[in-house]
Write a protein that holds these residues in place. Structure first.
Motif, PDB file in Angstrom:
ATOM      1  N   VAL A  91       0.830  -1.101  -0.026  1.00  0.00           N
ATOM      2  CA  VAL A  91       0.127  -0.062  -0.002  1.00  0.00           C
ATOM      3  C   VAL A  91       0.935   1.298   0.057  1.00  0.00           C
ATOM      4  O   VAL A  91       1.875   1.333   0.723  1.00  0.00           O
ATOM      5  CB  VAL A  91      -0.812  -0.096   1.402  1.00  0.00           C
ATOM      6  N   LEU A  92       0.473   2.181  -0.626  1.00  0.00           N
ATOM      7  CA  LEU A  92       1.321   3.328  -1.084  1.00  0.00           C
ATOM      8  C   LEU A  92       0.394   4.696  -0.772  1.00  0.00           C
ATOM      9  O   LEU A  92      -0.573   4.588  -1.459  1.00  0.00           O
ATOM     10  CB  LEU A  92       1.816   3.428  -2.468  1.00  0.00           C
ATOM     11  N   ASP A  93       0.721   5.591   0.057  1.00  0.00           N
ATOM     12  CA  ASP A  93      -0.225   6.652   0.330  1.00  0.00           C
ATOM     13  C   ASP A  93      -0.082   7.722  -1.147  1.00  0.00           C
ATOM     14  O   ASP A  93       0.827   7.587  -1.683  1.00  0.00           O
ATOM     15  CB  ASP A  93       0.114   7.490   1.545  1.00  0.00           C
ATOM     16  N   THR A  94      -1.130   8.337  -1.101  1.00  0.00           N
ATOM     17  CA  THR A  94      -1.204   9.283  -2.345  1.00  0.00           C
ATOM     18  C   THR A  94      -0.231  10.349  -2.446  1.00  0.00           C
ATOM     19  O   THR A  94       0.315  10.897  -3.647  1.00  0.00           O
ATOM     20  CB  THR A  94      -2.743   9.949  -2.370  1.00  0.00           C
ATOM     21  N   ARG A  95      -0.070  10.958  -1.342  1.00  0.00           N
ATOM     22  CA  ARG A  95       1.017  12.214  -1.290  1.00  0.00           C
ATOM     23  C   ARG A  95       2.317  11.578  -1.856  1.00  0.00           C
ATOM     24  O   ARG A  95       3.231  12.157  -2.704  1.00  0.00           O
ATOM     25  CB  ARG A  95       1.230  12.731   0.030  1.00  0.00           C
ATOM     26  N   THR A  96       2.835  10.430  -1.349  1.00  0.00           N
ATOM     27  CA  THR A  96       4.029   9.851  -1.911  1.00  0.00           C
ATOM     28  C   THR A  96       4.031   9.537  -3.262  1.00  0.00           C
ATOM     29  O   THR A  96       5.012   9.775  -4.161  1.00  0.00           O
ATOM     30  CB  THR A  96       4.399   8.446  -0.753  1.00  0.00           C
ATOM     31  N   PHE A  97       2.892   8.912  -3.736  1.00  0.00           N
ATOM     32  CA  PHE A  97       2.896   8.542  -5.081  1.00  0.00           C
ATOM     33  C   PHE A  97       2.762   9.744  -6.189  1.00  0.00           C
ATOM     34  O   PHE A  97       3.625   9.767  -6.930  1.00  0.00           O
ATOM     35  CB  PHE A  97       1.589   7.834  -5.336  1.00  0.00           C
ATOM     36  N   ASN A  98       2.402  10.713  -5.684  1.00  0.00           N
ATOM     37  CA  ASN A  98       2.332  12.137  -6.609  1.00  0.00           C
ATOM     38  C   ASN A  98       3.555  12.607  -6.515  1.00  0.00           C
ATOM     39  O   ASN A  98       4.261  13.182  -7.617  1.00  0.00           O
ATOM     40  CB  ASN A  98       1.414  13.086  -5.967  1.00  0.00           C
ATOM     41  N   ARG A  99       4.455  12.613  -5.435  1.00  0.00           N
ATOM     42  CA  ARG A  99       5.900  13.029  -5.450  1.00  0.00           C
ATOM     43  C   ARG A  99       6.685  12.153  -6.361  1.00  0.00           C
ATOM     44  O   ARG A  99       7.562  12.716  -7.120  1.00  0.00           O
ATOM     45  CB  ARG A  99       6.375  12.979  -4.206  1.00  0.00           C
ATOM     46  N   ARG A 115     -12.809  12.681  -6.916  1.00  0.00           N
ATOM     47  CA  ARG A 115     -12.954  14.020  -5.968  1.00  0.00           C
ATOM     48  C   ARG A 115     -12.776  13.329  -4.380  1.00  0.00           C
ATOM     49  O   ARG A 115     -12.416  14.158  -3.481  1.00  0.00           O
ATOM     50  CB  ARG A 115     -14.156  14.583  -5.987  1.00  0.00           C
ATOM     51  N   VAL A 116     -13.153  11.981  -4.411  1.00  0.00           N
ATOM     52  CA  VAL A 116     -12.982  11.612  -2.715  1.00  0.00           C
ATOM     53  C   VAL A 116     -11.734  10.935  -2.353  1.00  0.00           C
ATOM     54  O   VAL A 116     -11.054  10.482  -2.880  1.00  0.00           O
ATOM     55  CB  VAL A 116     -14.045  10.052  -2.860  1.00  0.00           C
ATOM     56  N   PRO A 117     -11.259  12.026  -1.446  1.00  0.00           N
ATOM     57  CA  PRO A 117      -9.694  11.796  -1.199  1.00  0.00           C
ATOM     58  C   PRO A 117      -9.264  10.346  -0.352  1.00  0.00           C
ATOM     59  O   PRO A 117     -10.080   9.973   0.167  1.00  0.00           O
ATOM     60  CB  PRO A 117      -9.448  13.009  -0.359  1.00  0.00           C
ATOM     61  N   ASP A 118      -8.195   9.850  -0.708  1.00  0.00           N
ATOM     62  CA  ASP A 118      -7.445   9.157   0.210  1.00  0.00           C
ATOM     63  C   ASP A 118      -7.583   9.491   1.667  1.00  0.00           C
ATOM     64  O   ASP A 118      -7.461  10.546   2.141  1.00  0.00           O
ATOM     65  CB  ASP A 118      -5.805   9.182  -0.302  1.00  0.00           C
ATOM     66  N   ALA A 119      -8.172   8.557   2.662  1.00  0.00           N
ATOM     67  CA  ALA A 119      -8.196   8.980   4.008  1.00  0.00           C
ATOM     68  C   ALA A 119      -6.871   9.540   4.671  1.00  0.00           C
ATOM     69  O   ALA A 119      -6.893  10.116   5.703  1.00  0.00           O
ATOM     70  CB  ALA A 119      -8.753   7.664   4.712  1.00  0.00           C
ATOM     71  N   TYR A 120      -5.858   9.068   4.192  1.00  0.00           N
ATOM     72  CA  TYR A 120      -4.697   9.623   4.504  1.00  0.00           C
ATOM     73  C   TYR A 120      -3.873  10.539   3.765  1.00  0.00           C
ATOM     74  O   TYR A 120      -2.461  10.729   4.150  1.00  0.00           O
ATOM     75  CB  TYR A 120      -3.552   8.208   4.652  1.00  0.00           C
ATOM     76  N   LEU A 121      -4.480  11.418   3.091  1.00  0.00           N
ATOM     77  CA  LEU A 121      -3.928  12.243   2.023  1.00  0.00           C
ATOM     78  C   LEU A 121      -3.099  13.291   2.996  1.00  0.00           C
ATOM     79  O   LEU A 121      -2.030  13.637   2.626  1.00  0.00           O
ATOM     80  CB  LEU A 121      -4.745  12.937   1.076  1.00  0.00           C
ATOM     81  N   ASP A 122      -4.011  13.799   3.933  1.00  0.00           N
ATOM     82  CA  ASP A 122      -3.537  14.734   4.811  1.00  0.00           C
ATOM     83  C   ASP A 122      -3.331  14.298   6.392  1.00  0.00           C
ATOM     84  O   ASP A 122      -3.024  15.325   7.296  1.00  0.00           O
ATOM     85  CB  ASP A 122      -4.170  16.023   4.741  1.00  0.00           C
ATOM     86  N   GLU A 123      -3.966  13.325   6.539  1.00  0.00           N
ATOM     87  CA  GLU A 123      -3.880  12.778   8.047  1.00  0.00           C
ATOM     88  C   GLU A 123      -3.049  11.475   8.044  1.00  0.00           C
ATOM     89  O   GLU A 123      -2.626  10.581   6.979  1.00  0.00           O
ATOM     90  CB  GLU A 123      -5.255  12.392   8.313  1.00  0.00           C
ATOM     91  N   THR A 124      -2.471  11.377   9.339  1.00  0.00           N
ATOM     92  CA  THR A 124      -1.672  10.078   9.441  1.00  0.00           C
ATOM     93  C   THR A 124      -2.442   9.022  10.084  1.00  0.00           C
ATOM     94  O   THR A 124      -3.350   8.919  10.718  1.00  0.00           O
ATOM     95  CB  THR A 124      -0.718  10.593  10.524  1.00  0.00           C
ATOM     96  N   CYS A 125      -2.303   7.767   9.368  1.00  0.00           N
ATOM     97  CA  CYS A 125      -2.885   6.455   9.985  1.00  0.00           C
ATOM     98  C   CYS A 125      -2.413   6.184  11.334  1.00  0.00           C
ATOM     99  O   CYS A 125      -1.137   5.816  11.645  1.00  0.00           O
ATOM    100  CB  CYS A 125      -2.814   5.286   8.979  1.00  0.00           C
ATOM    101  N   ALA A 126      -3.197   6.087  12.274  1.00  0.00           N
ATOM    102  CA  ALA A 126      -2.990   5.789  13.665  1.00  0.00           C
ATOM    103  C   ALA A 126      -3.520   4.634  14.196  1.00  0.00           C
ATOM    104  O   ALA A 126      -3.434   4.174  15.244  1.00  0.00           O
ATOM    105  CB  ALA A 126      -3.617   6.997  14.418  1.00  0.00           C
ATOM    106  N   THR A 127      -4.111   3.534  13.217  1.00  0.00           N
ATOM    107  CA  THR A 127      -4.647   2.171  13.394  1.00  0.00           C
ATOM    108  C   THR A 127      -3.491   1.460  13.206  1.00  0.00           C
ATOM    109  O   THR A 127      -2.759   1.401  12.461  1.00  0.00           O
ATOM    110  CB  THR A 127      -5.929   1.920  13.002  1.00  0.00           C
ATOM    111  N   PHE A 128      -4.004   0.058  13.312  1.00  0.00           N
ATOM    112  CA  PHE A 128      -3.264  -1.211  13.262  1.00  0.00           C
ATOM    113  C   PHE A 128      -3.058  -1.449  11.854  1.00  0.00           C
ATOM    114  O   PHE A 128      -2.018  -1.785  11.238  1.00  0.00           O
ATOM    115  CB  PHE A 128      -3.781  -2.381  13.850  1.00  0.00           C
ATOM    116  N   ASP A 129      -4.222  -1.159  11.080  1.00  0.00           N
ATOM    117  CA  ASP A 129      -4.378  -1.216   9.722  1.00  0.00           C
ATOM    118  C   ASP A 129      -4.848  -0.089   9.029  1.00  0.00           C
ATOM    119  O   ASP A 129      -5.224   0.852   9.600  1.00  0.00           O
ATOM    120  CB  ASP A 129      -5.432  -2.521   9.373  1.00  0.00           C
ATOM    121  N   ALA A 130      -4.589   0.000   7.572  1.00  0.00           N
ATOM    122  CA  ALA A 130      -4.971   0.972   6.734  1.00  0.00           C
ATOM    123  C   ALA A 130      -6.046   0.321   5.838  1.00  0.00           C
ATOM    124  O   ALA A 130      -5.999  -0.803   5.200  1.00  0.00           O
ATOM    125  CB  ALA A 130      -3.819   1.402   5.906  1.00  0.00           C
ATOM    126  N   VAL A 131      -7.262   1.233   5.532  1.00  0.00           N
ATOM    127  CA  VAL A 131      -8.192   0.792   4.627  1.00  0.00           C
ATOM    128  C   VAL A 131      -8.280   1.741   3.456  1.00  0.00           C
ATOM    129  O   VAL A 131      -8.433   2.969   3.617  1.00  0.00           O
ATOM    130  CB  VAL A 131      -9.654   0.611   5.402  1.00  0.00           C
TER     131      VAL A 131
END
Length: 512
Positions: A143-151, A370-386
């Motif tokens: 899994v790769l967050d959107t901000r990192t992918f865009n960079r 238009r629906v953003p990645d839940a972690y686009l600007d927020e840090t995942c703070a849970t055991f898993d990522a969805v």
């Protein structure tokens, strides 16, 4: 119509440490050497993705400098490891005290603050260039967050990225309702969602990994025969040679027949290979990969390509938006009487399924750029990522006694499904006297009866005559009905046509 592209990527990725076993570095290095020797033996284009810890180990680097040929592309496997965070002055929050940890915290990019993600990927790319003298064309991660992918796309100009297949509650990440196989151009707001417009699109294709089975990957054993169940509960119905399906010659031949011999709408794709952490499988894994290579080499119309080159080819062939693609499993390697047809396009993904005498849509997810990645600007703070797109129909969670009367049912007593390309980007499936035609902007259904089981439409909020309304995670969307009408009947929604094919149009609602 154009001749279809039929492509396979042989991609193995390389970790330097796995503290779940003793002497892991020695074992990982030895197994990587055997994987590299195997692809060299067959002389096919291939890709190895190296994790940061492997880039820091002279033995791993020397292996590839010494043994890799021009047929091997080297790229970056991007899991976060302790040597990487240490190089950036950041803590590594492994509860087990490991230097590599498979949990989202600390092993994946969305577990870090946005500015830290930039710092981490910059260091990983810097190290790769320091070692090999160039930036990689390919970057992969489960899994790769959107901000990192865009960079990666805008700063480093990568040609291709790769993420895991769809899976529910496996390891520490869930991916539901994504592009089922192949590649797509993601929204710049959400790596898991194909964009509908050029303005919102990141122009680097994302490939889905592991070669998921079009029948069983969605819900595992629900539609399996007793004989397949008797083998136990293999965790992955994929082409991975670590598991049963990827080692069984009959199942592998069926997968390749399905992917490369049936209608694909022009782009047929599979990724094969294995991470080196499965070294404990030993000869069985290597024999499985050897068998897959030999089966593919017997198919002269299938091209072996490096993953980065595949990204370049995809962009040349589809310079504008994500193209429609299909995977049609019209028979089954298992004895269960099941067929499965996947249609993917920039607007939605759908799975038409036949089990015995029932034809139904068991999965239909809407894409909304238009629906953003839940972690686009927020840090995942849970055991898993969805990561999840917008569900309209999803039968995955229903019990096995609901194998037939579920989803969006189209016909009873149906004949086997056949498919053809009705026009450019249009897939038609016929069964007895019924038919379903998938267009980019709609689905046309001609059947004696059409009804929706409410338990498999868990996001349904309201039924109107010309529209089914849905809401999920604060987003409203709908399934519009053309040339027909909907009527609630207890726990079902009946959809009646006006003398012709009913049009089902997945559509987002305006965002407030």
């Amino acid at each position: 119509m154009k001749q279809p592209m039929k492509i396979v990527n042989v991609m193995n990725f390389v970790r330097q440490i796995d503290e779940r076993t003793e002497n892991s570095t020695e074992k990982l290095l030895a197994f990587t050497a055997r994987e590299l020797a195997l692809v060299n033996e067959y002389g096919v284009d291939n890709t190895f993705l190296l994790q940061y810890d492997a880039l820091c180990d002279p033995d791993f680097v020397d292996l590839f400098r010494r043994e890799a040929t021009g047929r091997t592309e080297l790229g970056l496997w991007y899991e976060i490891v302790e040597p990487l965070t240490s190089a950036c002055g950041l803590p590594y929050r492994s509860e087990a005290g490991w230097k590599w940890d498979w949990h989202i915290i600390p092993g994946f990019s969305m577990a870090y603050e946005p500015a830290q993600r930039d710092q981490l990927i910059d260091e990983a790319m810097r190290k790769f260039r320091e070692v090999f003298g160039y930036y990689p064309k390919t970057v992969g991660s489960w899994v790769l967050d959107t901000r990192t992918f865009n960079r990666l796309a805008s700063v480093y100009g990568v040609s291709a990225a790769a993420i895991c297949r769809d899976q529910a509650n496996t390891d520490a990440y869930t991916l539901l309702g994504g592009y089922s196989n192949g590649a797509y151009y993601p929204s710049k707001y959400n790596i898991f969602t194909p964009a509908q417009t050029r303005e919102a699109q990141t122009g680097v294709p994302v490939f889905r990994l592991l070669g998921p089975c079009p029948i069983h990957n969605y819900d595992n054993h629900k539609y399996s025969s007793d004989a397949l169940r008797a083998l136990g509960d293999p965790p992955c119905f994929t082409l991975e040679p670590a598991w049963f399906m990827g080692r069984d010659p009959k199942a592998v031949r069926w997968m390749f027949d399905t992917l490369y011999g049936a209608e694909s709408l022009g782009f047929a794709y599979a990724q094969i290979g294995q991470e080196n952490s499965f070294f404990y499988c030993g000869e069985s894994l290597l024999d499985g990969l050897r068998m897959q290579l030999e089966q593919l080499l017997a198919r002269p119309d299938v091209r072996f390509l490096k993953m980065g080159d595949t990204g370049d080819l995809f962009r040349a062939a589809y310079p504008d938006l994500t193209p429609p693609t299909a995977v049609a499993a019209l028979d089954n390697f298992d004895s269960a009487d099941a067929q499965s047809v996947w249609y993917n396009c920039k607007n939605y993904t759908a799975n038409l399924f036949r089990f015995e005498d029932r034809v139904f849509i068991r999965s239909l997810f809407l894409f909304d750029e238009r629906v953003p990645d839940a972690y686009l600007d927020e840090t995942c703070a849970t055991f898993d990522a969805v990561y999840e797109n917008l569900p309209i129909v999803d039968t995955r969670a229903l019990p096995e006694d609901r194998r037939k009367d579920c989803g969006l049912t189209l016909s009873c007593g149906a004949a086997p499904v056949a498919v053809d390309q009705a026009a450019e980007g249009v897939l038609r499936a016929t069964f007895g006297g019924g038919a379903v035609t998938f267009f980019e902007d709609r689905i046309e259904v001609a059947a004696d009866s059409v009804w929706l089981d409410a338990s498999s439409a868990y996001a349904l909020t309201k039924v109107e005559p010309d529209c089914l309304c849905f809401s999920r995670k604060g987003r409203d969307y709908r399934l519009r009905i053309a040339n027909g009408a909907a009527l609630e009947r207890g726990d079902r929604v009946q959809i009646s046509g006006f003398g012709g094919a009913v049009g089902l149009i997945p559509a987002p609602a305006p965002l407030s």
